[in-house]
Scaffold this active site. Structure first.
Site, PDB file in Angstrom:
ATOM      1  N   GLY A 195    -138.365  18.892   8.270  1.00  0.00           N
ATOM      2  CA  GLY A 195    -137.823  18.389   9.606  1.00  0.00           C
ATOM      3  C   GLY A 195    -137.584  16.786   9.382  1.00  0.00           C
ATOM      4  CD  GLU A 196    -136.358  12.304   9.542  1.00  0.00           C
ATOM      5  OE1 GLU A 196    -135.309  13.091   8.912  1.00  0.00           O
ATOM      6  OE2 GLU A 196    -136.968  11.553   8.984  1.00  0.00           O
ATOM      7  CB  SER A 197    -142.641  13.183   8.483  1.00  0.00           C
ATOM      8  OG  SER A 197    -141.651  12.023   8.097  1.00  0.00           O
ATOM      9  CB  CYS A 211    -140.054  19.173   3.108  1.00  0.00           C
ATOM     10  SG  CYS A 211    -138.772  17.752   2.534  1.00  0.00           S
ATOM     11  NE  ARG A 238    -140.175   9.535   5.815  1.00  0.00           N
ATOM     12  CZ  ARG A 238    -139.630   9.156   7.168  1.00  0.00           C
ATOM     13  NH1 ARG A 238    -139.823   7.828   7.523  1.00  0.00           N
ATOM     14  NH2 ARG A 238    -138.636   9.411   7.505  1.00  0.00           N
ATOM     15  CB  ILE A 268    -133.532  19.551   2.354  1.00  0.00           C
ATOM     16  CG1 ILE A 268    -133.038  20.912   2.009  1.00  0.00           C
ATOM     17  CG2 ILE A 268    -132.591  18.792   3.365  1.00  0.00           C
ATOM     18  CD1 ILE A 268    -132.798  21.981   3.075  1.00  0.00           C
ATOM     19  NE  ARG A 269    -132.249  14.395   5.295  1.00  0.00           N
ATOM     20  CZ  ARG A 269    -133.185  14.353   6.186  1.00  0.00           C
ATOM     21  NH1 ARG A 269    -133.840  13.315   6.245  1.00  0.00           N
ATOM     22  NH2 ARG A 269    -133.367  15.269   7.196  1.00  0.00           N
ATOM     23  CG  HIS A 301    -137.186  22.996   2.640  1.00  0.00           C
ATOM     24  ND1 HIS A 301    -137.669  22.876   3.844  1.00  0.00           N
ATOM     25  CD2 HIS A 301    -136.912  21.928   2.120  1.00  0.00           C
ATOM     26  CE1 HIS A 301    -137.472  21.635   4.150  1.00  0.00           C
ATOM     27  NE2 HIS A 301    -137.073  20.916   3.287  1.00  0.00           N
ATOM     28  CD  GLU A 359    -138.906  26.168   4.374  1.00  0.00           C
ATOM     29  OE1 GLU A 359    -139.734  26.073   3.415  1.00  0.00           O
ATOM     30  OE2 GLU A 359    -138.507  25.150   4.924  1.00  0.00           O
TER      31      GLU A 359
HETATM   32  N1  GLN Z   1    -136.880  13.148   4.814  1.00  0.00           N
HETATM   33  C1  GLN Z   1    -137.632  13.892   5.686  1.00  0.00           C
HETATM   34  C2  GLN Z   1    -138.985  13.034   6.122  1.00  0.00           C
HETATM   35  O1  GLN Z   1    -139.173  11.737   5.663  1.00  0.00           O
HETATM   36  C3  GLN Z   1    -138.064  15.160   5.276  1.00  0.00           C
HETATM   37  C4  GLN Z   1    -137.039  15.955   4.950  1.00  0.00           C
HETATM   38  C5  GLN Z   1    -137.251  17.657   5.211  1.00  0.00           C
HETATM   39  O2  GLN Z   1    -138.447  17.949   5.602  1.00  0.00           O
HETATM   40  N2  GLN Z   1    -136.552  18.349   4.618  1.00  0.00           N
HETATM   41  O3  GLN Z   1    -139.451  13.324   7.244  1.00  0.00           O
END
Ligand code: GLN
Length: 189
Positions: free
Chosen positions: A47-49, A79, A106, A133-134, A169, A171
């Protein structure tokens, strides 16, 4: 016997689906009282940390989760979950749970074009699909940290005792082997 999945933001449902498909009970952690349930292991999703860290602080979850992990609760961070666990984030002043003695970077593959699929060796499992993913990567590891997977010269999965973290990921790929690895850490397989 159940796995708690942090469900304040991000890709928690995907983890729940994998666990259920393996016949493993799970429940969502959204508030402090959710931690009263018996838990064999904990998943911190992608997600977005920054958002997850902020919500965990606001909900009063940060310190109790930190203590549970430090006391030995098996945890699997994917992630953003890896970023939450990291002791240090090299391109961010924030520290979240901070129980995993690694430094992470990150958005290690760039922000826009940072999503891709690959395949590589995972120690003890073999070749597995990797979905990024990112994603972050691990830049350096403290003593006692085992590197479980490297891809393109970067460390993308580590284990430190009861803590497992992947930059990718598992999952999202349909391959359940990393979840199996975690469930055996949690004594459920
Ligand atoms: N770029 C996100 C972060 O810095 C992590 C991306 C992800 O969990 N898919 O939190």
């Amino acid at each position: 016997m159940a796995i708690g999945v942090l469900a304040v933001q991000g890709a928690f449902i995907e983890h729940e689906d994998v666990l259920r498909s393996m016949g493993v009970d799970c429940f969502e952690i959204r508030k402090l009282s959710d931690l009263d349930r018996d838990m064999d292991g904990l998943i911190l999703p992608g997600g977005e940390s920054t958002v997850m860290g902020k919500l965990m602080n606001e909900l009063g979850l940060m310190e109790p989760l930190r203590r549970m992990i430090a006391d030995g609760m098996p945890v699997f961070g994917t992630c953003a979950g890896m970023i939450l666990l990291a002791e240090k984030i090299s391109n961010d002043d924030r520290k979240h749970i901070g129980t995993l003695p690694v430094t992470v970077l990150r958005n290690a593959y760039g922000r826009q074009l940072g999503s891709f699929s690959a395949e590589d060796e995972f120690v003890g499992i073999g070749r597995i699909p990797l979905e990024f993913i990112r994603a972050p990567c691990v830049e350096s590891c403290g003593p006692g940290v085992d590197v479980l997977c490297e891809h393109g010269g970067r460390i993308v999965a580590v284990r430190y005792g009861n803590q497992l973290a992947t930059a990718f990921h598992p999952e999202l790929t349909g391959d359940k082997s990393v979840h199996e690895y975690f469930l055996s850490m949690a004594g459920l397989l």
